[in-house]
Design an enzyme around this catalytic site. Structure first.
Site, mmCIF file in Angstrom:
data_model
loop_
_atom_site.group_PDB
_atom_site.id
_atom_site.type_symbol
_atom_site.label_atom_id
_atom_site.label_comp_id
_atom_site.label_asym_id
_atom_site.label_seq_id
_atom_site.Cartn_x
_atom_site.Cartn_y
_atom_site.Cartn_z
ATOM 1 N N HIS A 140 0.814 -1.229 0.000
ATOM 2 C CA HIS A 140 0.000 0.000 0.000
ATOM 3 C C HIS A 140 0.844 1.276 0.000
ATOM 4 O O HIS A 140 0.755 2.088 -0.912
ATOM 5 C CB HIS A 140 -0.906 0.024 1.238
ATOM 6 C CG HIS A 140 -1.853 -1.135 1.343
ATOM 7 N ND1 HIS A 140 -3.010 -1.253 0.596
ATOM 8 C CD2 HIS A 140 -1.815 -2.237 2.131
ATOM 9 C CE1 HIS A 140 -3.636 -2.370 0.916
ATOM 10 N NE2 HIS A 140 -2.942 -2.980 1.848
HETATM 11 O O1 RIB Z 1 -4.644 0.389 4.905
HETATM 12 C C1 RIB Z 1 -3.259 0.303 4.666
HETATM 13 C C2 RIB Z 1 -2.502 1.236 5.546
HETATM 14 O O2 RIB Z 1 -2.663 0.836 6.902
HETATM 15 C C3 RIB Z 1 -0.982 1.219 5.300
HETATM 16 O O3 RIB Z 1 -0.453 2.499 5.558
HETATM 17 C C4 RIB Z 1 -0.481 0.238 6.310
HETATM 18 O O4 RIB Z 1 0.873 0.526 6.720
HETATM 19 C C5 RIB Z 1 -1.407 0.484 7.448
HETATM 20 O O5 RIB Z 1 -0.907 1.601 8.166
#
Ligand code: RIB
Ligand code: CA
Length: 313
Positions: free
Chosen positions: A236
């Protein structure tokens, strides 16, 4: 060369985003890194940030930010990232210097002291960023844009409508989206397509030290993701950095986006006004597509570069 500030809650994907940014120092000048309570407690995510920076012998200012969101309380979960917040690798806990100032004041000082405008990269809940904008409105003139991993205009992951980073602190996210600054939003619409396969993860195992570290991070993260139905692993946070390096591998649209801060089933939902005649300015570039192979290639090349640099240090 772009000046950037990274605010994060390492976090396996945060760590890979930081490493990729460090590897591309010819394009991204990291003014500093700040931590925010999110994936795990502030103490744990700060330890994780120290370990990553120590591992690659970085020399980047690091500051601790807020323990939790503006209004509600932080409820860290071991589910996705493990008890430490970055389970998998073992670090020999080489200490790393921490700024004496709180991240918000440190961010302000650093951003105001540079000649260029800074891009703020938000990889966790946006509490520190919101406090910066509210505490020091004059800093707005020194910020180029805010590139975040957060939200999703079609679905969520922590609830059916809300993505984790936004859900943890929707009030902070509302402040950021309504700051008047251009927002680059790498939400779940694109990040769940930005995935690395199991075989690509395995290919990192027997390469250099940094590639092997990434293997250990992704091996744990992949196993953890399987409980949520993922076969491959969406990285992500890396999207919010890679867009700054290779925007051409992404696709998206400009919308007016705001955040639901009400209690209830849609708290933390990032709403995008897709009407072509929206009376609100289109404050956000919402990323929706990515060339997956090229996305992974950028990461692998960055790791190889750090492997080679570490050998010569
Ligand atoms: O939903 C994904 C996010 O949540 C990313 O930033 C992961 O590191 C968690 O913090
Ligand atoms: Ca994160």
């Amino acid at each position: 060369m772009r000046d950037i500030w990274i605010d994060c809650d390492p976090g396996h994907d945060d760590a890979l985003a930081i490493l990729t940014a460090i590897a591309n120092k010819d394009k991204l000048n990291i003014l500093g890194i700040s931590t925010i309570g999110g994936n795990q407690t502030l103490e744990k995510v700060t330890t994780n940030a120290k370990n990553i920076l120590s591992f690659v012998r970085a020399d980047i200012p690091l500051a601790m930010g807020q323990k939790g969101p503006l209004v509600k309380c932080l409820e860290p979960s071991d589910e996705a990232h493990g008890e430490s917040g970055m389970d998998g690798p073992y670090f020999d806990h080489g200490d790393y210097p921490l700024a004496s100032k709180n991240a918000v004041n440190f961010m302000y000082e650093k951003i105001m002291s540079t000649e260029n405008k800074t891009i703020i990269v938000g990889l966790g809940p946006l509490t520190n960023v919101a406090l910066l904008l509210k505490s020091y409105p004059e800093v707005l003139d020194k910020i180029d844009c805010i590139s975040i991993m957060g939200g999703g205009i079609n679905h969520g992951n922590i609830t059916s409508l809300a993505e984790f980073n936004i859900y943890v602190d929707p009030e902070a996210a509302h402040i950021v989206f309504n700051s008047g600054l251009p927002i680059l939003m790498a939400g779940l619409d694109v990040t769940e397509k930005a995935e690395i396969t199991v075989s690509e993860i395995e290919s990192l195992k027997n390469k250099g030290k940094v590639s092997h570290l990434a293997y250990e991070l992704l091996h744990f993260y992949n196993k953890s993701g399987q409980q949520f139905g993922f076969i491959n692993s969406p990285i992500h946070d890396l999207c919010a950095i890679e867009y700054l390096l290779k925007p051409e591998i992404f696709g998206g649209n400009h919308y007016y986006v705001d955040v639901n801060t009400n209690d209830g089933v849609s708290r933390g939902h990032t709403f995008a006004d897709k009407r072509l005649v929206s009376e609100k300015g289109k404050n956000t570039l919402v990323l929706e597509t990515v060339n997956r192979e090229k996305f992974v290639e950028v990461l692998i090349n960055a790791l190889e570069k750090l492997d080679n640099e570490l050998v010569s240090k």
